[in-house]
Design an enzyme around this catalytic site. Structure first.
Site, PDB file in Angstrom:
ATOM      1  N   ARG A  16       0.839  -1.203   0.000  1.00 38.12           N
ATOM      2  CA  ARG A  16       0.000   0.000   0.000  1.00 38.12           C
ATOM      3  C   ARG A  16       0.873   1.252   0.000  1.00 38.12           C
ATOM      4  NH1 ARG A  16      -2.908  -1.276   3.992  1.00 38.12           N
ATOM      5  NH2 ARG A  16      -1.834  -0.077   5.616  1.00 38.12           N
ATOM      6  N   TRP A 137       9.631  15.961 -27.347  1.00 37.90           N
ATOM      7  CA  TRP A 137      10.571  16.846 -28.047  1.00 37.90           C
ATOM      8  C   TRP A 137       9.863  18.038 -28.663  1.00 37.90           C
ATOM      9  CZ3 TRP A 137      14.864  15.515 -26.093  1.00 37.90           C
ATOM     10  CH2 TRP A 137      15.093  14.167 -25.761  1.00 37.90           C
ATOM     11  N   VAL A 180      27.546  13.417 -30.625  1.00 38.64           N
ATOM     12  CA  VAL A 180      26.256  13.579 -31.302  1.00 38.64           C
ATOM     13  C   VAL A 180      25.167  13.764 -30.251  1.00 38.64           C
ATOM     14  CG1 VAL A 180      24.631  12.528 -32.904  1.00 38.64           C
ATOM     15  CG2 VAL A 180      27.092  12.096 -33.158  1.00 38.64           C
ATOM     16  N   GLY A 181      24.538  14.940 -30.261  1.00 42.90           N
ATOM     17  CA  GLY A 181      23.566  15.248 -29.208  1.00 42.90           C
ATOM     18  C   GLY A 181      24.256  15.399 -27.868  1.00 42.90           C
ATOM     19  N   GLY A 183      24.706  17.704 -25.715  1.00 45.11           N
ATOM     20  CA  GLY A 183      24.243  18.580 -24.645  1.00 45.11           C
ATOM     21  C   GLY A 183      25.145  19.781 -24.445  1.00 45.11           C
ATOM     22  N   ASP A 204      24.377  19.658 -31.428  1.00 43.79           N
ATOM     23  CA  ASP A 204      23.113  19.652 -30.686  1.00 43.79           C
ATOM     24  C   ASP A 204      22.294  20.837 -31.154  1.00 43.79           C
ATOM     25  OD1 ASP A 204      21.070  19.124 -28.721  1.00 43.79           O
ATOM     26  OD2 ASP A 204      22.605  18.207 -27.471  1.00 43.79           O
ATOM     27  N   SER A 231      20.437  18.903 -35.851  1.00 49.11           N
ATOM     28  CA  SER A 231      19.771  17.689 -35.386  1.00 49.11           C
ATOM     29  C   SER A 231      20.564  16.455 -35.790  1.00 49.11           C
ATOM     30  CB  SER A 231      18.367  17.611 -35.993  1.00 49.11           C
ATOM     31  OG  SER A 231      17.802  16.331 -35.818  1.00 49.11           O
ATOM     32  N   HIS A 250      18.261   5.666 -25.988  1.00 49.90           N
ATOM     33  CA  HIS A 250      17.159   5.215 -25.143  1.00 49.90           C
ATOM     34  C   HIS A 250      16.010   6.219 -25.085  1.00 49.90           C
ATOM     35  CE1 HIS A 250      18.701   7.026 -21.038  1.00 49.90           C
ATOM     36  NE2 HIS A 250      18.662   7.925 -21.999  1.00 49.90           N
ATOM     37  N   ASP A 251      16.222   7.396 -25.651  1.00 48.15           N
ATOM     38  CA  ASP A 251      15.152   8.395 -25.733  1.00 48.15           C
ATOM     39  C   ASP A 251      14.278   8.222 -26.979  1.00 48.15           C
ATOM     40  OD1 ASP A 251      16.049   9.595 -23.426  1.00 48.15           O
ATOM     41  OD2 ASP A 251      17.146  11.179 -24.434  1.00 48.15           O
TER      42      ASP A 251
END
Length: 338
Positions: A16, A137, A180-181, A183, A204, A231, A250-251
């Protein structure tokens, strides 16, 4: 006649508690309202807080009462005040919790898609678009405040991992790497700082790419780096020795993951390597994160065999899997025609 089932009351209570929604939502609303920060330096009465927030005094008192029960707030004759325990929910705590819990931030908003988990489990599709009318996105593209909070969240996710990522793999094998990507550039900056002979190129979307430029300048790496706003579904800078994807695939569902890998292979050429850093299902991935990836993105923490199958469609063969940390692995792929 079916066998009798004896219910253990202790187990029932534990289950619970696990299923309780009041506590996780109370914490999220507290952070969204800024209560831990507001009450950190002084005690304030519930009526004053209600007036400041434009909230219902009665309803706010119910929330404050539960936060006291949780130990997040203390309550005395002079009002409510954030406890040492609750200070971990303050914006400057340095633990990334605010961006994960604030309902106006990308992470906090995304996790509300869990209310549509049944849809994802029955269809295999992301629940985020069902709740918000468009995918994660598209939301980030339309709302800069979400993009900003997402970038902060990603930077925090890697902050403590960068030294392990740098130390856990022989990055010095490569003269050039495209992140790549990538951030805001923390991972690439760490790699380049440890290997003065390397050069890096980060790709990015704006304004994340602009933030990466500032990161490289801060670390004295401007002369060895390039940043492109774009992109990873579009053509990537060609000719590097390695193409790095950190927490990217994984996104995305398999269809989009194939498109990303196809761009990497196209740019890498026969001798280039594709490096994937992610939590790997059954190895470093967590089952709770599996459900988060499903609900938000329609994806999952893929297992090694799933990565192998995904990559083989692009003429990539898995050479090595390296455990970088307790959270992430690195999978190294080579072209089979290289």
């Amino acid at each position: 006649m079916p066998p009798l089932i004896f219910v253990d009351e202790q187990n029932s209570a534990a289950l619970r508690d696990l299923a309780d929604l009041a506590t996780p939502m109370a914490l999220r609303v507290a952070v969204t309202l800024g209560l831990p920060d507001r009450l950190r330096t002084e005690a304030v009465g519930g009526d004053v807080l209600a007036a400041e927030l434009g909230a219902s005094p009665v309803a706010l008192e119910l929330l404050l009462g539960h936060l006291v029960t949780l130990g997040v707030l203390g309550h005395g004759s002079d009002g409510y005040r954030t406890t040492g325990y609750g200070a971990a929910l303050c914006a400057d705590a340095g633990n990334g919790l605010v961006d994960l819990l604030d309902l106006h931030a990308a992470g906090g908003r995304a996790e509300l898609a869990f209310t549509e988990l049944l849809h994802s489990v029955t269809t295999g599709e992301a629940a985020y678009p069902r709740r918000y009318g468009q995918d994660f996105w598209a939301d980030l593209a339309e709302q800069p405040i979400l993009r900003e909070s997402f970038d902060r969240q990603m930077a925090h996710r890697f902050h403590d991992q960068v030294p392990q990522i740098v130390a856990g793999y022989d990055w010095g094998r490569f003269a050039t790497v495209v992140d790549v990507g990538g951030g805001r550039g923390a991972v690439l900056a760490g790699i380049l700082a440890a290997h003065p002979g390397m050069r890096g190129h980060l790709v990015d979307l704006d304004p994340t790419a602009a933030a990466a430029t500032r990161t490289f300048h801060t670390h004295g790496l401007s002369e060895r780096t390039r940043v492109s706003a774009g992109s990873f579904f579009d053509p990537l800078p060609a000719g590097a020795e390695a193409y790095l994807l950190s927490d990217i695939l994984h996104d995305w569902d398999d269809e989009h993951a194939h498109r990303i890998l196809s761009r990497c292979v196209e740019a890498a050429g026969p001798a280039g390597r594709v490096l994937i850093i992610e939590p790997v299902g059954g190895r470093r991935g967590e089952t709770a994160m599996d459900l988060a990836m499903l609900t938000i993105f329609g994806s999952r923490e893929r297992r090694v065999d799933e990565f192998r199958t995904l990559a083989s469609a692009h003429g990539l063969a898995l050479d090595h899997v390296t455990d970088l940390s307790d959270q992430r692995c690195l999978l190294e792929f080579r072209r089979t025609d290289g």
